[in-house]
Design a protein around this motif. Sequence first.
Motif, PDB file in Angstrom:
ATOM      1  N   ASP A  52      16.076  -6.222  -2.129  1.00 54.55           N
ATOM      2  CA  ASP A  52      16.519  -6.550  -3.597  1.00 54.55           C
ATOM      3  C   ASP A  52      15.420  -7.714  -4.134  1.00 54.55           C
ATOM      4  O   ASP A  52      14.820  -7.536  -5.259  1.00 54.55           O
ATOM      5  N   ASP A  65      14.638   3.199   0.172  1.00 54.33           N
ATOM      6  CA  ASP A  65      15.941   2.417  -0.449  1.00 54.33           C
ATOM      7  C   ASP A  65      17.215   2.186   0.341  1.00 54.33           C
ATOM      8  O   ASP A  65      18.043   1.297   0.149  1.00 54.33           O
ATOM      9  N   ARG A 108      12.112  -5.825  -4.705  1.00 49.24           N
ATOM     10  CA  ARG A 108      12.290  -4.931  -5.684  1.00 49.24           C
ATOM     11  C   ARG A 108      11.834  -5.885  -6.935  1.00 49.24           C
ATOM     12  O   ARG A 108      11.198  -5.654  -7.708  1.00 49.24           O
ATOM     13  N   LYS A 109      12.871  -6.809  -6.952  1.00 51.80           N
ATOM     14  CA  LYS A 109      12.950  -7.803  -8.380  1.00 51.80           C
ATOM     15  C   LYS A 109      11.416  -8.611  -8.527  1.00 51.80           C
ATOM     16  O   LYS A 109      11.004  -8.640  -9.504  1.00 51.80           O
ATOM     17  N   VAL A 140       5.952  -1.218  -4.328  1.00 52.57           N
ATOM     18  CA  VAL A 140       5.631  -2.545  -5.141  1.00 52.57           C
ATOM     19  C   VAL A 140       4.259  -2.891  -4.947  1.00 52.57           C
ATOM     20  O   VAL A 140       3.400  -2.092  -4.157  1.00 52.57           O
ATOM     21  N   THR A 159      14.384  -0.763 -12.344  1.00 52.23           N
ATOM     22  CA  THR A 159      14.291   0.445 -11.676  1.00 52.23           C
ATOM     23  C   THR A 159      15.422   1.335 -11.562  1.00 52.23           C
ATOM     24  O   THR A 159      16.638   1.021 -11.729  1.00 52.23           O
ATOM     25  N   ILE A 199       8.146  -5.838  -8.474  1.00 51.45           N
ATOM     26  CA  ILE A 199       8.062  -4.893  -9.682  1.00 51.45           C
ATOM     27  C   ILE A 199       7.824  -5.544 -10.611  1.00 51.45           C
ATOM     28  O   ILE A 199       6.856  -5.209 -11.788  1.00 51.45           O
ATOM     29  N   ASP A 258       9.742   5.571 -10.052  1.00 48.75           N
ATOM     30  CA  ASP A 258      10.885   4.839  -9.725  1.00 48.75           C
ATOM     31  C   ASP A 258      11.368   3.798 -10.867  1.00 48.75           C
ATOM     32  O   ASP A 258      12.387   3.324 -10.564  1.00 48.75           O
ATOM     33  N   TYR A 286      11.008   2.937  -3.815  1.00 45.55           N
ATOM     34  CA  TYR A 286      10.126   2.109  -4.652  1.00 45.55           C
ATOM     35  C   TYR A 286       8.865   1.713  -4.137  1.00 45.55           C
ATOM     36  O   TYR A 286       8.753   1.370  -3.320  1.00 45.55           O
TER      37      TYR A 286
END
Length: 483
Positions: free
Chosen positions: A90, A129, A93-94, A114, A106, A97, A297, A112
Amino acid sequence: NLAIGEGEILGSLYSKGIKPDGVQTLDKDIVKMVCKEYEVEVIDADPVKVEEMAKKKEIFDEDDLDKLQDRPPVLTIMGHVDHGKTTLLDYIRKSKIADAEAGSITQGIGAYKVSVTVDGKLQPCVFLDTPGHEAFGAMRARGARVTDIVVIVVAADDGIRPQTNEAIAHAKAAGVPFVIAINKIDKDGANPERVMQELSSIGLMPEDWGGDIPMVQISALKGQNVDDLLETVMLVAELQELKANPDRNAKGTVIEAGFDKSKGPVASFIVQNGTLKRGDVVVCGEAFGKVRALFDDSGNRIDEAGPSIPVQVIGLNNVPVAGDEFEVVDSLDVAREKAEACAELLRNERMSAKSGDGKVTLSSLASAVSAGKLSGLDLHQLNIILKVDLQGSIEAVRQALQVLPQYNVTLKFLLEATGDVSTSDVDLAVASKAIIFGFIVETLGSVKSYAENKGVEVRLYRIIYELVDDVRNAMEGLLEPVE
Ligand code: GDP
Protein backbone atom coordinates in the motif's frame (compact mmCIF):
# COMPACT_ATOMS: atom_id res chain seq x y z
CA ASN A 1 14.29 -32.72 -24.21
CA LEU A 2 12.24 -34.03 -27.02
CA ALA A 3 9.14 -36.06 -26.45
CA ILE A 4 9.91 -37.86 -29.71
CA GLY A 5 11.71 -41.16 -29.78
CA GLU A 6 15.15 -41.42 -31.37
CA GLY A 7 13.87 -44.30 -33.48
CA GLU A 8 11.08 -42.24 -34.90
CA ILE A 9 13.46 -39.48 -35.95
CA LEU A 10 15.87 -42.00 -37.47
CA GLY A 11 12.96 -43.59 -39.31
CA SER A 12 11.95 -40.29 -40.74
CA LEU A 13 15.53 -39.61 -41.87
CA TYR A 14 15.80 -43.02 -43.52
CA SER A 15 12.55 -42.41 -45.34
CA LYS A 16 14.20 -39.35 -46.85
CA GLY A 17 17.23 -41.33 -47.88
CA ILE A 18 19.47 -39.96 -45.16
CA LYS A 19 21.33 -42.61 -43.23
CA PRO A 20 22.95 -41.23 -40.13
CA ASP A 21 25.45 -43.69 -38.71
CA GLY A 22 24.73 -42.89 -35.11
CA VAL A 23 27.87 -40.88 -34.41
CA GLN A 24 27.99 -38.34 -37.16
CA THR A 25 26.78 -34.84 -36.53
CA LEU A 26 23.82 -33.96 -38.65
CA ASP A 27 24.01 -31.19 -41.13
CA LYS A 28 22.27 -28.05 -39.87
CA ASP A 29 19.74 -28.04 -42.72
CA ILE A 30 18.76 -31.61 -41.96
CA VAL A 31 18.27 -30.79 -38.31
CA LYS A 32 16.10 -27.83 -39.26
CA MET A 33 14.05 -30.00 -41.58
CA VAL A 34 13.47 -32.66 -38.93
CA CYS A 35 12.59 -30.07 -36.35
CA LYS A 36 10.13 -28.46 -38.70
CA GLU A 37 8.47 -31.77 -39.30
CA TYR A 38 7.98 -32.25 -35.56
CA GLU A 39 7.19 -28.60 -34.92
CA VAL A 40 10.19 -28.18 -32.67
CA GLU A 41 11.98 -24.85 -32.53
CA VAL A 42 15.60 -24.89 -33.68
CA ILE A 43 18.14 -22.82 -31.86
CA ASP A 44 21.52 -22.36 -33.45
CA ALA A 45 23.89 -23.60 -30.83
CA ASP A 46 25.65 -20.44 -29.85
CA PRO A 47 26.32 -21.65 -26.31
CA VAL A 48 26.07 -18.22 -24.73
CA LYS A 49 22.76 -17.46 -26.35
CA VAL A 50 21.39 -20.89 -25.63
CA GLU A 51 22.30 -20.61 -21.99
CA GLU A 52 20.82 -17.15 -21.82
CA MET A 53 17.61 -18.42 -23.34
CA ALA A 54 17.46 -21.37 -21.00
CA LYS A 55 17.88 -18.97 -18.12
CA LYS A 56 14.99 -16.90 -19.35
CA LYS A 57 12.83 -20.04 -19.42
CA GLU A 58 12.28 -20.03 -23.14
CA ILE A 59 10.15 -16.93 -23.31
CA PHE A 60 12.15 -15.94 -26.36
CA ASP A 61 12.78 -17.63 -29.61
CA GLU A 62 15.48 -17.20 -32.18
CA ASP A 63 13.93 -14.16 -33.87
CA ASP A 64 13.87 -12.19 -30.65
CA LEU A 65 17.54 -12.32 -29.89
CA ASP A 66 18.54 -9.34 -32.02
CA LYS A 67 15.70 -7.16 -30.83
CA LEU A 68 15.87 -7.54 -27.09
CA GLN A 69 15.33 -4.45 -24.98
CA ASP A 70 15.37 -3.86 -21.23
CA ARG A 71 12.11 -4.52 -19.46
CA PRO A 72 10.97 -3.58 -15.94
CA PRO A 73 11.33 -6.20 -13.19
CA VAL A 74 8.21 -7.89 -11.81
CA LEU A 75 8.20 -8.26 -8.03
CA THR A 76 6.28 -10.29 -5.48
CA ILE A 77 6.20 -9.56 -1.76
CA MET A 78 6.21 -12.57 0.56
CA GLY A 79 6.60 -13.16 4.28
CA HIS A 80 4.85 -14.29 7.44
CA VAL A 81 1.32 -13.10 8.18
CA ASP A 82 1.22 -9.69 9.89
CA HIS A 83 4.84 -8.91 9.10
CA GLY A 84 3.69 -6.01 6.92
CA LYS A 85 3.33 -7.21 3.31
CA THR A 86 0.08 -5.36 2.65
CA THR A 87 1.28 -2.23 4.42
CA LEU A 88 4.40 -2.21 2.25
CA LEU A 89 2.43 -2.77 -0.97
CA ASP A 90 0.00 0.00 0.00
CA TYR A 91 2.76 2.42 0.89
CA ILE A 92 4.56 1.83 -2.38
CA ARG A 93 1.36 2.08 -4.40
CA LYS A 94 0.30 5.33 -2.75
CA SER A 95 3.63 7.07 -2.65
CA LYS A 96 5.00 6.03 -6.01
CA ILE A 97 1.99 6.13 -8.26
CA ALA A 98 1.02 9.53 -6.87
CA ASP A 99 4.44 10.75 -8.04
CA ALA A 100 3.60 10.13 -11.63
CA GLU A 101 -0.13 10.54 -11.91
CA ALA A 102 -1.47 12.64 -9.10
CA GLY A 103 -5.06 11.92 -8.29
CA SER A 104 -5.39 8.69 -10.23
CA ILE A 105 -7.15 5.90 -8.41
CA THR A 106 -5.60 2.50 -8.73
CA GLN A 107 -7.82 -0.30 -9.90
CA GLY A 108 -7.18 -3.79 -8.62
CA ILE A 109 -5.99 -5.53 -11.74
CA GLY A 110 -3.59 -7.85 -9.95
CA ALA A 111 -0.46 -5.79 -10.36
CA TYR A 112 0.63 -2.21 -10.62
CA LYS A 113 3.52 -0.29 -12.07
CA VAL A 114 5.49 2.27 -10.10
CA SER A 115 8.47 4.47 -10.84
CA VAL A 116 11.55 4.27 -8.72
CA THR A 117 14.42 6.73 -8.71
CA VAL A 118 17.74 5.02 -9.31
CA ASP A 119 20.82 7.17 -9.76
CA GLY A 120 18.60 10.17 -10.28
CA LYS A 121 16.65 8.49 -13.07
CA LEU A 122 13.05 7.31 -12.87
CA GLN A 123 12.75 3.62 -13.66
CA PRO A 124 9.63 1.51 -13.80
CA CYS A 125 8.99 -1.66 -11.83
CA VAL A 126 5.90 -3.77 -11.37
CA PHE A 127 4.45 -5.26 -8.19
CA LEU A 128 2.11 -8.21 -8.12
CA ASP A 129 -0.78 -7.32 -5.89
CA THR A 130 -1.39 -10.63 -4.18
CA PRO A 131 1.29 -10.94 -1.55
CA GLY A 132 2.31 -14.25 -0.05
CA HIS A 133 3.85 -17.45 -1.24
CA GLU A 134 0.52 -19.20 -1.78
CA ALA A 135 -0.23 -17.24 -4.94
CA PHE A 136 3.38 -17.51 -6.05
CA GLY A 137 3.36 -21.29 -5.50
CA ALA A 138 0.02 -21.76 -7.22
CA MET A 139 1.26 -19.91 -10.29
CA ARG A 140 4.46 -21.95 -10.38
CA ALA A 141 2.52 -25.17 -10.03
CA ARG A 142 0.85 -24.20 -13.31
CA GLY A 143 4.24 -23.66 -14.87
CA ALA A 144 4.13 -19.87 -14.75
CA ARG A 145 7.20 -17.85 -14.07
CA VAL A 146 6.22 -14.24 -13.72
CA THR A 147 8.19 -12.97 -10.75
CA ASP A 148 11.73 -11.75 -11.34
CA ILE A 149 12.56 -10.80 -7.76
CA VAL A 150 10.97 -11.58 -4.43
CA VAL A 151 10.89 -9.18 -1.50
CA ILE A 152 10.67 -11.16 1.72
CA VAL A 153 9.33 -9.14 4.62
CA VAL A 154 10.46 -10.10 8.14
CA ALA A 155 9.19 -8.15 11.13
CA ALA A 156 12.03 -6.84 13.27
CA ASP A 157 10.06 -7.48 16.46
CA ASP A 158 9.22 -11.07 15.55
CA GLY A 159 11.96 -12.62 13.41
CA ILE A 160 11.82 -15.76 11.28
CA ARG A 161 8.45 -17.50 11.46
CA PRO A 162 7.08 -20.57 9.62
CA GLN A 163 5.80 -18.61 6.62
CA THR A 164 9.12 -16.79 6.40
CA ASN A 165 10.73 -20.17 5.89
CA GLU A 166 8.10 -21.15 3.37
CA ALA A 167 8.59 -17.94 1.43
CA ILE A 168 12.35 -18.52 1.32
CA ALA A 169 11.80 -22.12 0.21
CA HIS A 170 9.47 -21.06 -2.61
CA ALA A 171 11.82 -18.35 -3.86
CA LYS A 172 14.83 -20.67 -3.72
CA ALA A 173 13.04 -23.55 -5.43
CA ALA A 174 12.01 -21.17 -8.20
CA GLY A 175 15.56 -19.88 -8.53
CA VAL A 176 14.30 -16.32 -8.10
CA PRO A 177 16.64 -13.92 -6.29
CA PHE A 178 15.30 -12.23 -3.20
CA VAL A 179 15.84 -9.15 -1.11
CA ILE A 180 14.96 -9.13 2.58
CA ALA A 181 13.02 -6.22 4.03
CA ILE A 182 13.43 -6.13 7.78
CA ASN A 183 10.23 -4.29 8.66
CA LYS A 184 8.74 -2.46 11.62
CA ILE A 185 12.04 -0.96 12.74
CA ASP A 186 10.02 1.94 14.18
CA LYS A 187 8.44 -0.33 16.77
CA ASP A 188 9.44 -0.70 20.40
CA GLY A 189 11.07 -4.06 20.76
CA ALA A 190 12.32 -4.07 17.16
CA ASN A 191 15.68 -5.80 16.93
CA PRO A 192 16.88 -5.86 13.33
CA GLU A 193 20.32 -7.17 14.30
CA ARG A 194 18.76 -10.21 15.89
CA VAL A 195 16.75 -10.88 12.73
CA MET A 196 19.93 -10.63 10.68
CA GLN A 197 21.56 -13.11 13.03
CA GLU A 198 18.64 -15.51 12.67
CA LEU A 199 18.81 -15.20 8.91
CA SER A 200 22.56 -15.87 8.86
CA SER A 201 22.01 -18.95 11.00
CA ILE A 202 19.84 -20.42 8.22
CA GLY A 203 22.46 -19.60 5.62
CA LEU A 204 21.27 -16.18 4.49
CA MET A 205 24.22 -13.93 5.20
CA PRO A 206 23.49 -10.19 4.91
CA GLU A 207 25.51 -8.26 2.35
CA ASP A 208 26.49 -5.84 5.10
CA TRP A 209 28.19 -8.70 6.88
CA GLY A 210 30.02 -9.88 3.80
CA GLY A 211 27.33 -12.23 2.55
CA ASP A 212 25.30 -12.11 -0.62
CA ILE A 213 21.76 -11.43 0.56
CA PRO A 214 20.68 -7.80 0.31
CA MET A 215 18.77 -6.72 3.43
CA VAL A 216 17.20 -3.34 4.04
CA GLN A 217 15.75 -2.14 7.34
CA ILE A 218 12.45 -0.39 6.80
CA SER A 219 9.25 0.82 8.34
CA ALA A 220 6.47 0.15 5.87
CA LEU A 221 4.06 2.02 8.10
CA LYS A 222 6.12 5.21 8.14
CA GLY A 223 7.69 4.76 4.74
CA GLN A 224 11.14 4.88 6.28
CA ASN A 225 13.89 3.51 3.96
CA VAL A 226 11.36 2.18 1.46
CA ASP A 227 13.20 4.12 -1.23
CA ASP A 228 16.40 2.32 -0.24
CA LEU A 229 14.59 -0.98 -0.48
CA LEU A 230 13.32 -0.18 -3.96
CA GLU A 231 16.72 0.99 -5.10
CA THR A 232 18.27 -2.23 -3.82
CA VAL A 233 15.65 -4.22 -5.68
CA MET A 234 16.43 -2.31 -8.87
CA LEU A 235 20.14 -3.06 -8.49
CA VAL A 236 19.37 -6.76 -8.17
CA ALA A 237 17.16 -6.43 -11.24
CA GLU A 238 19.95 -4.82 -13.19
CA LEU A 239 22.16 -7.85 -12.58
CA GLN A 240 19.40 -10.05 -13.94
CA GLU A 241 19.55 -8.27 -17.30
CA LEU A 242 15.83 -8.58 -17.81
CA LYS A 243 14.98 -8.27 -21.46
CA ALA A 244 12.21 -8.84 -23.93
CA ASN A 245 11.40 -8.13 -27.54
CA PRO A 246 8.58 -5.57 -27.67
CA ASP A 247 8.34 -5.92 -31.43
CA ARG A 248 6.37 -9.14 -31.81
CA ASN A 249 3.08 -10.78 -30.90
CA ALA A 250 2.55 -10.78 -27.17
CA LYS A 251 2.96 -13.71 -24.83
CA GLY A 252 2.67 -13.79 -21.09
CA THR A 253 0.75 -15.01 -18.08
CA VAL A 254 -2.70 -14.56 -16.62
CA ILE A 255 -2.32 -13.14 -13.12
CA GLU A 256 -5.96 -12.71 -12.21
CA ALA A 257 -9.29 -13.49 -13.80
CA GLY A 258 -12.94 -13.23 -12.99
CA PHE A 259 -16.39 -12.46 -14.28
CA ASP A 260 -17.72 -8.92 -14.33
CA LYS A 261 -21.48 -8.43 -14.69
CA SER A 262 -21.14 -5.66 -17.24
CA LYS A 263 -17.82 -6.54 -18.89
CA GLY A 264 -18.12 -10.34 -19.01
CA PRO A 265 -14.96 -12.39 -18.49
CA VAL A 266 -12.08 -10.14 -17.44
CA ALA A 267 -8.49 -11.23 -17.14
CA SER A 268 -5.33 -9.47 -16.07
CA PHE A 269 -2.20 -10.33 -17.96
CA ILE A 270 1.43 -9.61 -17.45
CA VAL A 271 2.98 -9.32 -20.88
CA GLN A 272 6.32 -11.13 -20.82
CA ASN A 273 7.39 -10.76 -24.41
CA GLY A 274 6.05 -8.71 -27.29
CA THR A 275 3.35 -6.05 -27.18
CA LEU A 276 -0.34 -6.76 -26.66
CA LYS A 277 -2.65 -4.56 -28.71
CA ARG A 278 -6.34 -3.86 -28.87
CA GLY A 279 -7.83 -6.05 -31.60
CA ASP A 280 -5.32 -8.87 -31.07
CA VAL A 281 -6.65 -12.41 -30.91
CA VAL A 282 -5.48 -14.13 -27.74
CA VAL A 283 -5.71 -17.62 -26.41
CA CYS A 284 -5.06 -18.51 -22.78
CA GLY A 285 -5.62 -22.03 -21.64
CA GLU A 286 -9.13 -22.99 -22.63
CA ALA A 287 -10.27 -19.39 -23.11
CA PHE A 288 -9.82 -17.24 -26.21
CA GLY A 289 -11.16 -14.15 -27.94
CA LYS A 290 -10.45 -10.86 -29.59
CA VAL A 291 -9.19 -8.13 -27.27
CA ARG A 292 -12.03 -5.59 -27.21
CA ALA A 293 -10.51 -3.28 -24.62
CA LEU A 294 -7.36 -2.94 -22.56
CA PHE A 295 -7.13 -1.15 -19.22
CA ASP A 296 -4.03 -0.19 -17.28
CA ASP A 297 -3.61 -0.29 -13.50
CA SER A 298 -5.24 3.13 -13.15
CA GLY A 299 -8.34 2.02 -15.01
CA ASN A 300 -7.44 4.01 -18.15
CA ARG A 301 -8.23 2.57 -21.53
CA ILE A 302 -5.01 1.92 -23.40
CA ASP A 303 -4.22 0.71 -26.89
CA GLU A 304 -1.27 -1.51 -26.12
CA ALA A 305 0.90 -2.96 -23.37
CA GLY A 306 4.55 -3.91 -23.70
CA PRO A 307 6.84 -6.26 -21.75
CA SER A 308 6.30 -6.58 -17.97
CA ILE A 309 3.25 -4.33 -18.11
CA PRO A 310 0.12 -5.50 -16.31
CA VAL A 311 -3.06 -5.02 -18.27
CA GLN A 312 -6.69 -5.95 -17.93
CA VAL A 313 -8.22 -7.55 -20.96
CA ILE A 314 -11.84 -7.72 -22.07
CA GLY A 315 -13.12 -9.85 -24.91
CA LEU A 316 -12.42 -13.43 -23.85
CA ASN A 317 -15.15 -16.02 -24.26
CA ASN A 318 -14.40 -17.57 -20.89
CA VAL A 319 -12.66 -16.91 -17.59
CA PRO A 320 -9.10 -18.25 -17.74
CA VAL A 321 -7.13 -19.44 -14.71
CA ALA A 322 -4.40 -17.43 -12.99
CA GLY A 323 -1.09 -18.94 -14.03
CA ASP A 324 -2.28 -19.82 -17.54
CA GLU A 325 -0.03 -18.67 -20.32
CA PHE A 326 -1.58 -16.41 -22.95
CA GLU A 327 -0.40 -15.78 -26.47
CA VAL A 328 -1.50 -13.76 -29.45
CA VAL A 329 -2.33 -15.81 -32.53
CA ASP A 330 -3.23 -14.98 -36.11
CA SER A 331 -6.93 -15.70 -36.17
CA LEU A 332 -9.91 -16.76 -34.11
CA ASP A 333 -9.81 -20.15 -35.81
CA VAL A 334 -6.26 -20.77 -34.66
CA ALA A 335 -7.21 -19.56 -31.19
CA ARG A 336 -10.20 -21.91 -31.02
CA GLU A 337 -8.06 -24.82 -32.14
CA LYS A 338 -5.41 -24.08 -29.51
CA ALA A 339 -8.00 -23.67 -26.77
CA GLU A 340 -9.50 -27.04 -27.68
CA ALA A 341 -6.09 -28.67 -27.76
CA CYS A 342 -5.42 -27.22 -24.34
CA ALA A 343 -8.70 -28.56 -22.96
CA GLU A 344 -7.78 -31.99 -24.32
CA LEU A 345 -4.30 -31.77 -22.80
CA LEU A 346 -5.75 -30.83 -19.43
CA ARG A 347 -8.11 -33.79 -19.53
CA ASN A 348 -5.19 -36.09 -20.26
CA GLU A 349 -3.06 -34.53 -17.57
CA ARG A 350 -5.81 -34.99 -15.03
CA MET A 351 -6.15 -38.60 -16.03
CA SER A 352 -2.45 -39.29 -15.89
CA ALA A 353 -2.13 -37.50 -12.54
CA LYS A 354 -4.89 -39.78 -11.26
CA SER A 355 -3.36 -42.91 -12.72
CA GLY A 356 0.04 -41.93 -11.37
CA ASP A 357 1.93 -41.81 -14.69
CA GLY A 358 5.09 -39.79 -14.45
CA LYS A 359 4.44 -39.09 -10.81
CA VAL A 360 7.43 -38.78 -8.50
CA THR A 361 6.85 -41.31 -5.74
CA LEU A 362 9.07 -43.34 -3.50
CA SER A 363 8.11 -46.48 -5.42
CA SER A 364 8.88 -44.91 -8.79
CA LEU A 365 12.22 -43.86 -7.36
CA ALA A 366 12.85 -47.38 -6.09
CA SER A 367 12.05 -48.98 -9.42
CA ALA A 368 14.20 -46.46 -11.26
CA VAL A 369 17.11 -47.23 -8.95
CA SER A 370 16.73 -50.96 -9.29
CA ALA A 371 16.44 -50.67 -13.07
CA GLY A 372 19.50 -48.39 -13.15
CA LYS A 373 17.57 -45.72 -15.00
CA LEU A 374 18.01 -42.74 -12.81
CA SER A 375 19.44 -40.06 -15.01
CA GLY A 376 16.71 -40.15 -17.59
CA LEU A 377 14.08 -39.66 -14.97
CA ASP A 378 15.29 -36.63 -13.07
CA LEU A 379 15.33 -38.84 -10.05
CA HIS A 380 18.97 -38.78 -9.11
CA GLN A 381 17.88 -36.07 -6.74
CA LEU A 382 15.00 -36.65 -4.40
CA ASN A 383 13.33 -33.34 -3.58
CA ILE A 384 11.81 -33.41 -0.13
CA ILE A 385 9.25 -31.22 1.55
CA LEU A 386 9.16 -32.00 5.23
CA LYS A 387 6.28 -31.00 7.46
CA VAL A 388 6.58 -31.83 11.16
CA ASP A 389 4.80 -31.26 14.45
CA LEU A 390 7.44 -29.33 16.36
CA GLN A 391 10.49 -27.25 15.52
CA GLY A 392 12.71 -29.81 17.27
CA SER A 393 11.50 -32.60 14.98
CA ILE A 394 12.88 -30.83 11.92
CA GLU A 395 16.49 -31.41 12.95
CA ALA A 396 15.76 -34.94 14.15
CA VAL A 397 14.18 -36.09 10.89
CA ARG A 398 16.60 -34.22 8.67
CA GLN A 399 19.66 -35.59 10.43
CA ALA A 400 18.31 -39.11 10.32
CA LEU A 401 17.79 -38.77 6.56
CA GLN A 402 21.01 -36.95 5.79
CA VAL A 403 23.22 -39.73 7.12
CA LEU A 404 21.78 -42.14 4.54
CA PRO A 405 24.37 -43.02 1.89
CA GLN A 406 23.66 -40.89 -1.17
CA TYR A 407 25.49 -42.84 -3.90
CA ASN A 408 22.60 -43.19 -6.29
CA VAL A 409 20.26 -40.54 -5.15
CA THR A 410 20.96 -37.32 -3.34
CA LEU A 411 18.45 -35.79 -0.99
CA LYS A 412 17.47 -32.19 -1.30
CA PHE A 413 15.33 -30.48 1.31
CA LEU A 414 13.21 -27.83 -0.34
CA LEU A 415 11.24 -26.94 2.72
CA GLU A 416 11.26 -27.98 6.35
CA ALA A 417 8.54 -26.45 8.42
CA THR A 418 6.10 -27.11 11.22
CA GLY A 419 2.40 -27.50 10.59
CA ASP A 420 -0.02 -29.65 8.64
CA VAL A 421 0.47 -30.28 4.95
CA SER A 422 -1.07 -27.38 2.99
CA THR A 423 -2.11 -26.76 -0.61
CA SER A 424 0.83 -24.41 -0.88
CA ASP A 425 3.15 -27.33 0.00
CA VAL A 426 1.46 -29.33 -2.75
CA ASP A 427 2.04 -26.50 -5.23
CA LEU A 428 5.70 -26.39 -4.28
CA ALA A 429 5.87 -30.15 -4.76
CA VAL A 430 4.26 -29.94 -8.20
CA ALA A 431 6.52 -27.15 -9.39
CA SER A 432 9.67 -28.82 -8.08
CA LYS A 433 8.79 -32.50 -8.51
CA ALA A 434 9.02 -33.21 -4.80
CA ILE A 435 7.55 -35.71 -2.37
CA ILE A 436 5.93 -34.44 0.81
CA PHE A 437 6.82 -36.21 4.05
CA GLY A 438 4.72 -35.49 7.11
CA PHE A 439 5.89 -36.44 10.57
CA ILE A 440 3.16 -36.41 13.23
CA VAL A 441 1.09 -34.00 11.17
CA GLU A 442 -2.17 -34.35 9.29
CA THR A 443 -3.42 -33.66 5.81
CA LEU A 444 -6.87 -32.13 5.65
CA GLY A 445 -9.28 -33.97 3.38
CA SER A 446 -9.36 -31.07 0.94
CA VAL A 447 -5.56 -30.92 0.77
CA LYS A 448 -5.43 -34.67 0.29
CA SER A 449 -7.69 -34.58 -2.73
CA TYR A 450 -5.82 -31.55 -4.07
CA ALA A 451 -2.58 -33.54 -3.87
CA GLU A 452 -4.21 -36.54 -5.55
CA ASN A 453 -5.46 -34.37 -8.40
CA LYS A 454 -2.04 -32.86 -8.87
CA GLY A 455 -0.31 -36.24 -8.70
CA VAL A 456 1.75 -35.40 -5.62
CA GLU A 457 2.72 -38.10 -3.16
CA VAL A 458 2.13 -37.24 0.49
CA ARG A 459 3.54 -39.76 2.97
CA LEU A 460 2.62 -39.43 6.61
CA TYR A 461 4.56 -41.04 9.45
CA ARG A 462 4.40 -41.14 13.20
CA ILE A 463 7.64 -43.05 13.77
CA ILE A 464 10.96 -41.67 12.54
CA TYR A 465 12.63 -44.96 11.73
CA GLU A 466 9.75 -46.01 9.48
CA LEU A 467 10.15 -42.82 7.50
CA VAL A 468 13.91 -43.27 7.29
CA ASP A 469 13.58 -46.95 6.33
CA ASP A 470 11.22 -46.16 3.48
CA VAL A 471 13.50 -43.46 2.11
CA ARG A 472 16.59 -45.67 2.49
CA ASN A 473 14.92 -48.59 0.75
CA ALA A 474 13.73 -46.39 -2.08
CA MET A 475 17.21 -44.94 -2.51
CA GLU A 476 18.59 -48.45 -2.74
CA GLY A 477 15.88 -49.65 -5.07
CA LEU A 478 14.41 -52.00 -2.53
CA LEU A 479 11.14 -50.41 -1.57
CA GLU A 480 8.25 -52.83 -1.71
CA PRO A 481 5.30 -51.24 -3.42
CA VAL A 482 2.63 -50.47 -0.84
CA GLU A 483 -1.14 -50.25 -1.50
P1 GDP B 1 0.58 -8.78 6.25
O1 GDP B 1 -0.30 -9.81 6.89
O2 GDP B 1 1.99 -9.26 6.10
O3 GDP B 1 0.03 -8.22 4.98
O4 GDP B 1 0.70 -7.57 7.32
P2 GDP B 1 -0.02 -6.16 7.33
O5 GDP B 1 0.55 -5.27 6.32
O6 GDP B 1 -1.50 -6.37 7.32
O7 GDP B 1 0.45 -5.60 8.74
C1 GDP B 1 0.08 -6.21 9.95
C2 GDP B 1 0.09 -5.17 11.07
O8 GDP B 1 1.40 -4.64 11.26
C3 GDP B 1 -0.82 -3.98 10.75
O9 GDP B 1 -1.48 -3.59 11.93
C4 GDP B 1 0.17 -2.90 10.30
O10 GDP B 1 -0.30 -1.60 10.58
C5 GDP B 1 1.38 -3.24 11.13
N1 GDP B 1 2.62 -2.79 10.48
C6 GDP B 1 3.03 -3.10 9.21
N2 GDP B 1 4.21 -2.50 8.96
C7 GDP B 1 4.55 -1.82 10.07
C8 GDP B 1 5.67 -1.00 10.40
O11 GDP B 1 6.60 -0.76 9.64
N3 GDP B 1 5.69 -0.48 11.68
C9 GDP B 1 4.68 -0.69 12.56
N4 GDP B 1 4.78 -0.14 13.77
N5 GDP B 1 3.61 -1.46 12.26
C10 GDP B 1 3.55 -2.02 11.03
